[in-house]
Motif scaffolding. Structure first.
Motif, PDB file in Angstrom:
ATOM      1  N   LEU A  65       0.836  -1.192   0.000  1.00 15.21           N
ATOM      2  CA  LEU A  65       0.000   0.000   0.000  1.00 15.21           C
ATOM      3  C   LEU A  65       0.875   1.248   0.000  1.00 15.21           C
ATOM      4  CD1 LEU A  65      -2.671  -0.941   2.718  1.00 15.21           C
ATOM      5  CD2 LEU A  65      -2.841  -1.226   0.238  1.00 15.21           C
ATOM      6  N   ASN A  66       0.428   2.301  -0.691  1.00 13.63           N
ATOM      7  CA  ASN A  66       1.181   3.551  -0.636  1.00 13.63           C
ATOM      8  C   ASN A  66       0.908   4.274   0.678  1.00 13.63           C
ATOM      9  OD1 ASN A  66      -1.209   5.136  -0.928  1.00 13.63           O
ATOM     10  ND2 ASN A  66      -1.065   5.049  -3.165  1.00 13.63           N
ATOM     11  N   SER A  67       1.544   5.410   0.889  1.00 13.05           N
ATOM     12  CA  SER A  67       1.435   6.115   2.175  1.00 13.05           C
ATOM     13  C   SER A  67      -0.011   6.448   2.523  1.00 13.05           C
ATOM     14  CB  SER A  67       2.273   7.400   2.137  1.00 13.05           C
ATOM     15  OG  SER A  67       3.626   7.105   1.972  1.00 13.05           O
ATOM     16  N   LEU A  68      -0.732   7.011   1.566  1.00 19.35           N
ATOM     17  CA  LEU A  68      -2.114   7.388   1.827  1.00 19.35           C
ATOM     18  C   LEU A  68      -2.975   6.165   2.129  1.00 19.35           C
ATOM     19  CD1 LEU A  68      -4.283   9.557   2.011  1.00 19.35           C
ATOM     20  CD2 LEU A  68      -4.592   9.370  -0.478  1.00 19.35           C
ATOM     21  N   TYR A  81       5.414   4.272  -1.916  1.00 20.38           N
ATOM     22  CA  TYR A  81       5.314   3.016  -1.175  1.00 20.38           C
ATOM     23  C   TYR A  81       6.415   2.961  -0.115  1.00 20.38           C
ATOM     24  CZ  TYR A  81       1.830   1.470  -4.503  1.00 20.38           C
ATOM     25  OH  TYR A  81       0.674   1.379  -5.244  1.00 20.38           O
ATOM     26  N   PRO A  82       6.230   2.129   0.912  1.00 17.23           N
ATOM     27  CA  PRO A  82       7.211   2.090   1.999  1.00 17.23           C
ATOM     28  C   PRO A  82       8.656   1.911   1.560  1.00 17.23           C
ATOM     29  CG  PRO A  82       5.243   0.944   2.673  1.00 17.23           C
ATOM     30  CD  PRO A  82       5.038   1.327   1.229  1.00 17.23           C
ATOM     31  N   ASN A  83       8.892   1.117   0.506  1.00 21.11           N
ATOM     32  CA  ASN A  83      10.278   0.909   0.072  1.00 21.11           C
ATOM     33  C   ASN A  83      10.885   2.140  -0.596  1.00 21.11           C
ATOM     34  OD1 ASN A  83       8.931   0.861  -2.367  1.00 21.11           O
ATOM     35  ND2 ASN A  83       9.843  -1.045  -3.094  1.00 21.11           N
ATOM     36  N   GLU A  84      10.058   3.168  -0.817  1.00 23.65           N
ATOM     37  CA  GLU A  84      10.549   4.421  -1.389  1.00 23.65           C
ATOM     38  C   GLU A  84      10.769   5.484  -0.305  1.00 23.65           C
ATOM     39  OE1 GLU A  84       8.579   5.104  -5.567  1.00 23.65           O
ATOM     40  OE2 GLU A  84       7.012   4.423  -4.191  1.00 23.65           O
ATOM     41  N   LEU A  85      10.520   5.124   0.934  1.00 25.03           N
ATOM     42  CA  LEU A  85      10.615   6.072   2.043  1.00 25.03           C
ATOM     43  C   LEU A  85      11.780   5.724   2.959  1.00 25.03           C
ATOM     44  CD1 LEU A  85       6.825   6.141   3.057  1.00 25.03           C
ATOM     45  CD2 LEU A  85       7.995   7.749   1.549  1.00 25.03           C
ATOM     46  N   SER A  86      12.350   6.756   3.584  1.00 26.01           N
ATOM     47  CA  SER A  86      13.378   6.524   4.607  1.00 26.01           C
ATOM     48  C   SER A  86      12.707   5.999   5.875  1.00 26.01           C
ATOM     49  CB  SER A  86      14.105   7.827   4.913  1.00 26.01           C
ATOM     50  OG  SER A  86      13.234   8.737   5.587  1.00 26.01           O
ATOM     51  N   GLY A  87      13.531   5.543   6.817  1.00 24.23           N
ATOM     52  CA  GLY A  87      12.986   5.038   8.078  1.00 24.23           C
ATOM     53  C   GLY A  87      12.172   6.083   8.824  1.00 24.23           C
ATOM     54  N   GLY A  88      12.686   7.321   8.871  1.00 28.51           N
ATOM     55  CA  GLY A  88      11.967   8.389   9.560  1.00 28.51           C
ATOM     56  C   GLY A  88      10.668   8.745   8.870  1.00 28.51           C
ATOM     57  N   MET A  89      10.662   8.702   7.537  1.00 31.50           N
ATOM     58  CA  MET A  89       9.436   8.985   6.784  1.00 31.50           C
ATOM     59  C   MET A  89       8.382   7.916   7.041  1.00 31.50           C
ATOM     60  SD  MET A  89      11.257  10.218   3.244  1.00 31.50           S
ATOM     61  CE  MET A  89       9.827  10.750   2.311  1.00 31.50           C
TER      62      MET A  89
END
Length: 198
Positions: free
Chosen positions: A78-81, A109-117
């Motif tokens: 799932l994407n962020s939203l 998507y989660p794999n496109e985000l840093s840990g903090g994001m």
């Protein structure tokens, strides 16, 4: 209000909490500290209803409980939203909460985000549920100083007239709490209120 009445929690033969009684008042932010492995996460899992009691009772008038975990626990497909919408069916409301912490990332998507994001998405997801009680298990780990300040203040603004129980080892986070409690002993049998000079 959440009232713990002589609760005991055990895993196999190890008793983590024994005959613990405490009352969490409505509308307050409680901070819980103590050494690693003492049972802090176990305690809030009991309150969340994800860990069973061996003995005792919990009396609560809380209707909705939200939980921010140590790890983001996002659904990778799932994407962020969409992850935020897991707790909030209203797309506009979900986007509002997501944008409080992270803008322009709703389609990522989660794999496109840093840990903090990822952690900020998980915080937005918990707040979008609009719980009466928010449980926070070291929720700001992995955030840089600037994002942490903004995130903490946004969560505090959300918690006005709500209740919260937060686990933290960070003095700067615990200072925002109305009551700081220390877990001590093995097994834990009481929660001791301490002042802010921790």
């Amino acid at each position: 209000m959440i009232k713990l009445e002589n609760i005991t929690v055990a895993f196999d033969k190890q008793t983590v909490i024994k005959n613990l009684s405490f009352e969490f008042e409505k509308g307050k932010i409680y901070g819980i500290t103590g050494s690693s492995g003492i049972g802090k996460t176990t305690l809030i899992n009991v309150i969340a209803g994800t860990v069973q009691l061996k003995e005792g009772n919990i009396i609560s008038d809380t209707k909705k409980i939200g939980y921010i975990f140590q790890e983001p626990r996002l659904f990778p497909w799932l994407n962020s939203l969409e992850n935020v919408m897991c707790t909030c069916r209203d797309k506009h409301k979900a986007l509002y909460y997501l944008n409080l912490f992270l803008t322009g990332s709703e389609d990522k998507y989660p794999n496109e985000l840093s840990g903090g994001m990822k952690q900020r998405v998980s915080i937005a997801r918990a707040l979008a549920y609009e719980p009466d009680l928010l449980l926070l298990d070291e929720p700001f780990k992995g955030l840089d100083d600037e994002n942490k300040r903004h995130t903490v203040q946004t969560v505090l603004d959300f918690l006005k007239e709500r209740s919260a129980i937060m686990i933290s080892h960070d003095k700067s986070e615990l200072e925002f709490c109305d009551v700081i409690l220390k877990m001590d002993g093995s097994p834990v049998s009481e929660l001791s209120a301490i002042n802010n000079n921790i």
